[in-house]
Design an enzyme around this catalytic site. Structure first.
Site, PDB file in Angstrom:
ATOM      1  N   HIS A 164       3.378   6.813  -9.946  1.00  0.00           N
ATOM      2  CA  HIS A 164       4.194   7.797 -10.660  1.00  0.00           C
ATOM      3  C   HIS A 164       4.359   7.454 -12.130  1.00  0.00           C
ATOM      4  O   HIS A 164       4.064   6.351 -12.591  1.00  0.00           O
ATOM      5  CB  HIS A 164       5.575   7.924 -10.005  1.00  0.00           C
ATOM      6  CG  HIS A 164       6.396   6.662 -10.052  1.00  0.00           C
ATOM      7  ND1 HIS A 164       7.296   6.389 -11.051  1.00  0.00           N
ATOM      8  CD2 HIS A 164       6.432   5.590  -9.228  1.00  0.00           C
ATOM      9  CE1 HIS A 164       7.862   5.213 -10.840  1.00  0.00           C
ATOM     10  NE2 HIS A 164       7.359   4.709  -9.739  1.00  0.00           N
ATOM     11  N   CYS A 176       6.456   0.628  -5.456  1.00  0.00           N
ATOM     12  CA  CYS A 176       5.593   1.674  -5.972  1.00  0.00           C
ATOM     13  C   CYS A 176       4.972   1.228  -7.291  1.00  0.00           C
ATOM     14  O   CYS A 176       5.308   0.179  -7.822  1.00  0.00           O
ATOM     15  CB  CYS A 176       6.381   2.968  -6.155  1.00  0.00           C
ATOM     16  SG  CYS A 176       6.927   3.701  -4.594  1.00  0.00           S
TER      17      CYS A 176
END
Length: 441
Positions: A325, A344
């Site tokens: 992201h 992440c």
């Protein structure tokens, strides 16, 4: 796992002979048998640092990079060559330790510099023509930059703390690291796909590969040691522009609950709304934030500039519930230690990667991507063809002949504590972080 023998799948004698024939002059300087070292040490001394300038030396770090993918099958031979080379270095006594009293840079004159020159010559970062002296000249600066580039360090040409620690990892430990990573690379040597993405966790960077060439490299922020990014193989199936961010249960319990006890306005300030199982919004003031367990509610952050994923989320199937992201905190990409997420992967210049991912999906030009992002409206986009993604843990590789790259063993998987250089520095942990970016507090 770090055994130095029995791992390479071809004849050691053949490797040694092949390495010698390909780069006999380089190996003579790099391996540095004692006679060669004597010859180097007795070379004519130079004068002042500024009369040795060589423009090519100052640009040598740029030669470290390659458009060859890290996981290219041809790199196995380069790794085997590197192992043969490092075996010769170890057999000839390794390299000296470098112990400067302070950081050194071009223009310095210090009695530790001859040992530094010898160290850099043995590893192939400094040519023999540089000779031996106590001057930190342009030859030494160029060699330090090349060494830093090979070890993922800022290429400032300064002999600072991290550079010294990397220099002082012994040759036999580096040889073990090469053998360990050869096994990892061998496990990834199959057909990876026409187009694919590689996240190398310890290098904290991303490669986008198409037709066996690297078309994009993006700096990344990956999981810290207590919330590690997992090794996985999957396929990217969706890009979400202007994503909602839904807090994982672990983040709610570990991070949001304590933050709400300190500041009851935290959720509102960060555009995080609460929803029950029926989709009804719940007011934060109705929740007991002092309870032992977090409420059974969905914590969802609206799209926008302060969203934890900022403009973009890249989805792929995996059991770890991790993804790639964007981030509102772009300054994190300028840090040396980019191991700060909760698992992440944050991607610098993510829109370049998204444009490449969607280039074969009709209707999604760069202009259209930018238009949708500017609208701040949530928009999931399915890829016309899923793109393989590989989260790897590679701390040593060679994508070019005689250029070996090493990275910090941040998760301490290589079997030697001294390879976890950044962990050993004593870095302060991040406090109060949320998945995935640090939201304002």
């Amino acid at each position: 796992m770090s055994n130095t023998t029995g791992i390479v799948g071809i004849s050691r004698r053949a490797l040694l002979m092949g390495a010698a024939s390909v780069g006999a002059a380089a190996i003579a300087g790099q391996a540095a048998a004692q006679t060669a070292l004597d010859e180097i040490i007795s070379a004519p001394r130079r004068g002042n640092w500024d009369d040795q300038f060589d423009a090519q030396v100052s640009r040598v770090a740029s030669a470290v990079l390659s458009n060859t993918p890290m996981l290219d099958a041809n790199n196995l031979f380069n790794m085997q060559q590197a192992i043969a080379q490092y075996q010769m270095i170890v057999a000839n006594g390794g390299w000296p330790m470098v112990q400067p009293a302070a950081a050194l840079r071009i223009g310095a004159n210090d009695p530790v510099i001859p040992a530094l020159r010898q160290r850099l010559m043995i590893s192939g970062d400094l040519g023999r023509e540089a000779g031996m002296s106590t001057a930190f000249d342009s030859y030494v600066e160029g060699a330090i930059k090349r060494f830093q580039a090979r070890h993922g360090l800022p290429e400032d040409g300064v002999l600072g703390e991290f550079t010294v620690k990397a220099l002082n990892v012994s040759a036999d430990v580096r040889l073990n690291q090469l053998n360990t990573n050869l096994v990892r690379l061998q496990s990834m040597s199959g057909d990876l796909g026409r187009r694919y993405v590689v996240v190398n966790i310890p290098a904290a960077y991303i490669e986008a590969v198409e037709n066996n060439r690297v078309v994009l490299r993006n700096t990344a922020v990956v999981g810290r040691i207590d919330r590690q990014s997992p090794v996985l193989n999957s396929k990217i199936y969706q890009v979400i522009l202007n994503p909602y961010w839904t807090a994982p249960r672990s983040i709610i319990q570990k991070d949001i609950m304590p933050l709400m006890r300190k500041d009851p306005t935290y959720l509102t300030r960060n555009a995080i709304r609460l929803f029950d199982g029926n989709g009804n919004e719940v007011a934060p003031e109705t929740v007991d934030w002092n309870a032992e367990k977090a409420p059974n509610l969905m914590f969802r952050q609206d799209p926008g500039k302060i969203n934890a994923m900022s403009s973009t989320k890249i989805d792929f199937h995996n059991e770890h519930a991790v993804y790639m992201h964007d981030t509102p905190q772009q300054g994190l990409f300028n840090k040396l230690m980019r191991f700060e997420s909760s698992g992440c992967v944050r991607v610098q210049n993510v829109r370049d990667l998204v444009t490449w991912l969607l280039k074969e999906t009709p209707g999604w030009s760069r202009q259209e991507i930018e238009r949708v992002i500017a609208s701040r409206v949530n928009n999931p986009v399915k890829l016309a063809e899923e793109v393989p993604v590989y989260f790897t843990y590679i701390t040593a590789w060679s994508a070019r002949d005689n250029i070996v790259q090493f990275r910090d063993d941040i998760y301490q998987k290589d079997g030697d504590a001294q390879l976890a250089l950044q962990t050993n520095i004593g870095v302060e942990p991040i406090v109060g972080s949320l998945e995935e970016d640090l939201l304002p507090q």
